[in-house]
Every structure is written in C-alpha cells, then in structure tokens.
Design a protein around this motif. Sequence first.
Motif, PDB file in Angstrom:
ATOM      1  N   SER A  49       0.837  -1.194   0.000  1.00 46.33           N
ATOM      2  CA  SER A  49       0.000   0.000   0.000  1.00 46.33           C
ATOM      3  C   SER A  49       0.879   1.254   0.000  1.00 46.33           C
ATOM      4  O   SER A  49       0.606   2.229  -0.706  1.00 46.33           O
ATOM      5  CB  SER A  49      -0.888  -0.065   1.236  1.00 46.33           C
ATOM      6  N   THR A  50       1.944   1.189   0.811  1.00 43.80           N
ATOM      7  CA  THR A  50       2.865   2.325   0.864  1.00 43.80           C
ATOM      8  C   THR A  50       3.539   2.528  -0.493  1.00 43.80           C
ATOM      9  O   THR A  50       3.671   3.669  -0.971  1.00 43.80           O
ATOM     10  CB  THR A  50       3.940   2.058   1.935  1.00 43.80           C
ATOM     11  N   GLN A  51       3.936   1.436  -1.101  1.00 47.37           N
ATOM     12  CA  GLN A  51       4.566   1.554  -2.420  1.00 47.37           C
ATOM     13  C   GLN A  51       3.606   2.194  -3.415  1.00 47.37           C
ATOM     14  O   GLN A  51       3.986   3.063  -4.213  1.00 47.37           O
ATOM     15  CB  GLN A  51       4.967   0.169  -2.919  1.00 47.37           C
ATOM     16  N   ALA A  52       2.355   1.771  -3.345  1.00 46.22           N
ATOM     17  CA  ALA A  52       1.364   2.331  -4.255  1.00 46.22           C
ATOM     18  C   ALA A  52       1.183   3.822  -3.989  1.00 46.22           C
ATOM     19  O   ALA A  52       1.085   4.638  -4.918  1.00 46.22           O
ATOM     20  CB  ALA A  52       0.041   1.590  -4.089  1.00 46.22           C
ATOM     21  N   ILE A  89      -0.804   2.763 -13.912  1.00 46.04           N
ATOM     22  CA  ILE A  89      -1.437   3.994 -13.433  1.00 46.04           C
ATOM     23  C   ILE A  89      -2.560   4.313 -14.401  1.00 46.04           C
ATOM     24  O   ILE A  89      -2.390   4.231 -15.627  1.00 46.04           O
ATOM     25  CB  ILE A  89      -0.418   5.144 -13.381  1.00 46.04           C
ATOM     26  N   TYR A  90      -3.696   4.616 -13.794  1.00 50.82           N
ATOM     27  CA  TYR A  90      -4.862   4.964 -14.606  1.00 50.82           C
ATOM     28  C   TYR A  90      -5.170   6.424 -14.366  1.00 50.82           C
ATOM     29  O   TYR A  90      -4.915   6.963 -13.287  1.00 50.82           O
ATOM     30  CB  TYR A  90      -6.071   4.107 -14.201  1.00 50.82           C
ATOM     31  N   TYR A 128      -5.349  -1.510  -5.298  1.00 46.57           N
ATOM     32  CA  TYR A 128      -5.650  -0.259  -6.026  1.00 46.57           C
ATOM     33  C   TYR A 128      -5.497   0.896  -5.065  1.00 46.57           C
ATOM     34  O   TYR A 128      -5.866   0.778  -3.888  1.00 46.57           O
ATOM     35  CB  TYR A 128      -7.086  -0.272  -6.564  1.00 46.57           C
ATOM     36  N   ARG A 129      -4.948   1.996  -5.531  1.00 45.34           N
ATOM     37  CA  ARG A 129      -4.756   3.140  -4.637  1.00 45.34           C
ATOM     38  C   ARG A 129      -5.033   4.401  -5.451  1.00 45.34           C
ATOM     39  O   ARG A 129      -4.389   4.649  -6.475  1.00 45.34           O
ATOM     40  CB  ARG A 129      -3.307   3.141  -4.139  1.00 45.34           C
ATOM     41  N   THR A 140      -5.438   6.444 -10.528  1.00 49.66           N
ATOM     42  CA  THR A 140      -5.392   5.272  -9.665  1.00 49.66           C
ATOM     43  C   THR A 140      -4.106   4.497  -9.951  1.00 49.66           C
ATOM     44  O   THR A 140      -3.721   4.355 -11.111  1.00 49.66           O
ATOM     45  CB  THR A 140      -6.587   4.352  -9.939  1.00 49.66           C
ATOM     46  N   VAL A 141      -3.486   4.013  -8.853  1.00 54.45           N
ATOM     47  CA  VAL A 141      -2.316   3.152  -9.014  1.00 54.45           C
ATOM     48  C   VAL A 141      -2.776   1.711  -8.841  1.00 54.45           C
ATOM     49  O   VAL A 141      -3.531   1.390  -7.934  1.00 54.45           O
ATOM     50  CB  VAL A 141      -1.243   3.483  -7.957  1.00 54.45           C
TER      51      VAL A 141
END
Lengths: 508, 197
Positions: A49-52, A89-90, A128-129, A140-141
């Motif tokens: 999550s942190t990476q995202a 990445i969106y 997803y982040r 969104t990542v």
Amino acid sequence: MRSTVSRSLRLKLLSVVLLTTSAALVVALVAIVAYDLRTYQQTWISDVSTQAELMGRLSAPALAFDDPKTARENLALLRLRPHVQAAAIYTARGELFASYARPGASPDLPKLPEADGSRVEGSSLVLYRRIVGEREILGTVYLRTDWELLGRAGDYAGIAAAVMLVAMGVAFLMSARLQRVVTNPILDIAGIAREVVGQQDYSRRARKLSEDEVGALVDAFNGMLAEIERRTSELEVANAELGREVASHAQAQQEILRLNAELEGRVRERTAQLESANRELEAFSFSVSHDLRAPLRHIQGYAQMLQEDAGQLDPDTRRYLDLIRESARRMGMLIDDLLAFSRLGRQTLERTSIDMNALVERTLHDVGAGRPGDHRLRVARLPSAEGDLNLLRQVWVNLLSNAFKYSAQRGESAQVEVSGERDGAVIRYHVHDNGVGFDMRYAGKLFGVFQRLHSSDQFEGTGVGLAIVQRIVSRHGGRVWAEGEVDRGATFSFELPAEPAPVPENAT
Amino acid sequence: MVVLSRRRRYRAFVSRLLCVLAFAALIALCVPGQVLAQSPIQAPEQRVKAAFLFKFGSYVEWPTGAFASANAPLTIGVMDADELADELTAIVAGRVIDGRPVIVRKLHEGDPVAGLNILFVGKSVDGSLPKILSPMKGRATLAVTESDGALDAGSMINFVVVDGKVRFDVALAPAVAGSLKISSRLLAVARKVTGPS
C-alpha cells in the motif's frame, strides 16, 4: 511378564510426556505461525500500500501534466522490488496511463481501475490506490505483487514439522532417561508384588528408593506384607492345630464306631443267647406243665375215688382229702394258665374287626358278672378295633374279672367302669374299679408272671392273668399299664394301634 | 476405426475453431485498450494548456510577501490568449490552490502586470516578448509562454508541442531571481529544465 508390565508403564509415561510435549508444541507453533502469518499479511499489505501511495505521489505530476513517459519511468523503478509482478497507473477517467510488468510476469492488466482496496487473487495480491491531488482524484495506481502467504505457511509447516521432530526426539531421549526416577520404584514394588504372589513368600520387602508418594506406597506395601505374613503364620499354626484336632477327632470317632460295632455284636450275641434260652425255657415249661398234668390227674382221680369209696373215713381224713383235691385243682388251674401263657408265644394272630362292646358284653356274661345288685357296672360306648378275637377276649376276661374280684368286698357300693377312646393312631381302653387298689410302687411288678400283691387267701388267682394280658397286648403292638392307690381303686388301661403293623411272630 | 478417425477429425476442427474464436475475442478486448494507452486522444491544445497553467499553481511556491493574506486569491493573468483565458476561467471555477481561490484576468499587450501571480503570454505577442517580460525580472510572478526561444527572453515555463502533445520546458534562473520555488516534481515531468547557471 515383568518386561511387559514395565514396558507398559514406561510406555504410558513416555507417551504422556510426548503427547504433552507435542500438544504444547502444536499450540505454540500454531500460535506463532498464525501470529506471524497475520503480521506478514498486515505488513505486506501495508508495504504494498505504501509503495502504491509513493508511486501515486511520484506520478501525480506526470498525470497532471499528461506525461506517460515520466509515469512509465516512475513505474519502472519498481524493478527494484522484484516481488511486484505488474503495476499500472490509470487516469481519473479510468484510462490506462502507464504500466509496468516484471520480466516473465503476466502483463495482463485490468481494463478499468477499481476503488481503493486490496485482495488476493490466487498467488497474487492486487491493490488499487487512488492518487488524490488538490481535493480531486488524479488517477489510480494498480499494483500486483507476489502473495506468499500460502508458500510461507507451507514453509512454516515444514519448519514446524522439523521442530516437532527434533523436540519430540529430545523429549523422548530426556523422558526415557528421566522417567526412571518415577518408574523404577514402582516397577520395584510391582516386581516384589509379583514374586510375593508367585512364590507365596510374604517375607519379601520392597526397597524404598524415594521419599515421595511412591515411598509412602512402599511403606504401606511393606506394612501390608508384614501383616499378611503375620496372619499367614497364625493361620498356618491354627490350621495345623485344627488338623491335629480333626485327626484326633476322627480317631475318636473311629474308636466309637469300633466300640459300637463291638457292642452291637455283643448285643446280637447276647440276644441270640437269650432267645435260645427263652425258647428252651418255654419248651421246658410247656413240657413240664404238660407232663405235670398227668400225675396231677392221677392225684385228683385217686383222691376222689378214695373219698367216694371210703365212706367210713373219719372226718379228719376226709378234710385232708378235701385239701388234697383242692390243692390239686389249684395246681391244675396253675398248669392250665402256664400252658396258656406259654402257648401265647407260639400262637399266630388271627386279626378281625372286633365290636368291642359286643365282646365286653359276652365276656361279662361269661365271667358271671352283671348279677343284679352285685355291681354297679357301667360300660361306655367303645371304639371297635382289629385283633385276634380270642386273645382279646382273654384280655377282657382277665381285666374284668380282676376288677370284679378286687372290688367285690365293697359290696353294694362296688363300681366298675369300662371306657375307651380313639386317640390318633391308637385306640385306648380303660377298666376302672373302686376296689382295694394297689401301691404305685409295685406298678412295675403287676404284669410279671406269678407276681401277686395279695395273698391267695385274700383273693384267688394264679398270678399269671396280667402277664397274659401284657403278652397279648404287646403281641398286638400295643401296651398296657395300670394306675392305682391303696383302698381307692385301680385303673387298667391298654392301647392297640388303630392300624396294626405286622408284629414279629416270635415277639415276647 | 473409420468412424473413430472421422470423429477425431471433427473434434480437432471444433477445438481449432474455438481457439480462433477465443483469440479473436481476446484481440477485440485488448486492442482498444492498447490503442488508448499508447496514443491517448489529447484535448484541444488551448484547453490542455489552460489546465496545465492552473496546475502549475500547485507546484510553485510563492514568497510570503506575494499574497496579502493566507486566503488571498491567486491571480492568473492571460495576455493575448482569450480562448485560453476562457478555458481557464471554466477550469478554475469553484476550485482552489492551497486554499486560495483563483482569479483569471484577460490582459492585452501594454496592460499593467502588477499583482499577478502567474502571467501567461500568448503566441501572438511573439515579437514583443522581451519587452513584456523584462520588467517582470525579479518579481514573484510565474511567467509562462508558448513561444519558441521564450526562455531566453526571460520566461520561466514555456509550452512546446511534441508529437502532438503539449509539454513544457522550465528555466530555473528567472524563477530563482523572482524568489519562486518550482517543485522538483514539476521539474520531473518537464521536457527540459534549464539550470540556474
């Protein structure tokens, strides 16, 4: 047997230890593994999550300024994290903006991004982040990384198995040595107990190897053994004594039996002797009596002839002749009675049903009783009986004539009563008079031959009548007895069995 | 045997047909996505520039004295680019940058430029760029242009169109002179950054 028991106890102890150990280990390992896996999951998800988040922050300007190249460069940095399979990445509108795929990993990407969140897809974690800028969503990542929870769990299972194996091995070795502290004293007791039971040797004692409960058990066991030993020896002593007693008892018994047999033999011998003597005596008395009659008849006959022929005899001589005739007559009666008595022993019984009242009537008539005013005679209703009519008639003759005879001197007040009753298995008859009676001291002698309580001067008689009565009654299987009191009368009673048993013919 | 082989052939045919169909479906699903990813359709240039212009506000830090108060509006002046100004006006409506509302002012050559936080100079004033920008030197106004060589004329950010896409170059020296701090994140997406040498 010893090895089986010891093995079983040791085995039990060993399995208890091993089971306990394995249970504790399993619980501990499960707890550790569960905790670790949970921590791993949380850490991993928060890490990804942190990476995202970082990737989102880093790529926000690229998104803002529509720079996919920079975004791609940013995503390419993820090659430093080899567990990232793919990333993308969106844009805010959901279009794919930039993507990255680890070499060899599947480059498939979702067509549309999803809301914030993570989920496990097979062996991958998908996350997803959203990239949030100045109060607005920039894009969104998407991150897909390896998900090693299962593999990790497998590794842990392997480690746990190895740990279990080693721990169980150590526990086995330790308990195999340490359990002896517990089992040896118990096995010692068990061995002693077996020996005691097997050899009946109560002098054995268990060794006390420890001061714990087993030590107490040893003490109690030894105490019990001592008690058993004591009781056993007591019992043995008592047994021996009892054996001796039994032996002596048996010996005494044997002696008694021997003496009895001897006695019986002597009794038989004596009886035989007596019987033979009796028979001889009877034969003798019969022949004597019989042989006496002939000379007596001569005496009588010649005395009578002398009296008739010699009319010239002086009165004294005549009186002497009378005395001779009278004595001869009495002697004849005596001989007749004796013959009758002695014949009773030989005669067979002819049993018939007898109407006792009729018999008594006839007898009264025969003895000349019932003369008016002579006696006050009362004859009650008598039960009938079975027996020899002639013999029983003699009984009545004797008893009734006695009753009249001994009450005659009462004159008008003389009383004779005849009664009878059936009493169970016997029929009893009584002849009661109020005559001179007798002294009960002589009751036993009444029925003997020639036994007389009165002189023949007082009362005529041969002294054989009651002996005949007793003989007849006893030949019928009954008994006779008398009760009386001097000057108050007498009662003669006899019993006959209601259902007469066959009586030996030679009974006397 | 014959029947078997015939049936086997039929099966092979069906499976091949299914494979082809599946492949076609896969392509049908994938191709549009890939097309979208590789060459996204870009909005009209003026709108993109307007959006970029608005977003620059988030990546630039003005000196404390540039605003009257903490929530004083951020003023963007658009000189001689009315179309862009209209677009920008539409974009900023109701939006804030660092808690500040955004005001768009349409300017024309010769109009005073004092009080502007961002100044965009359109392509039409190409020739007189140095004349417009030179007085701005040292001021805390982010100068954005869309002309070739504008950075040399004192512009700080200059839009360029590369392969049909709007990109921008950044010159740090004038920004530093104006006490403006341009975020490294903005620089990361710039096509070219000229250092403050």
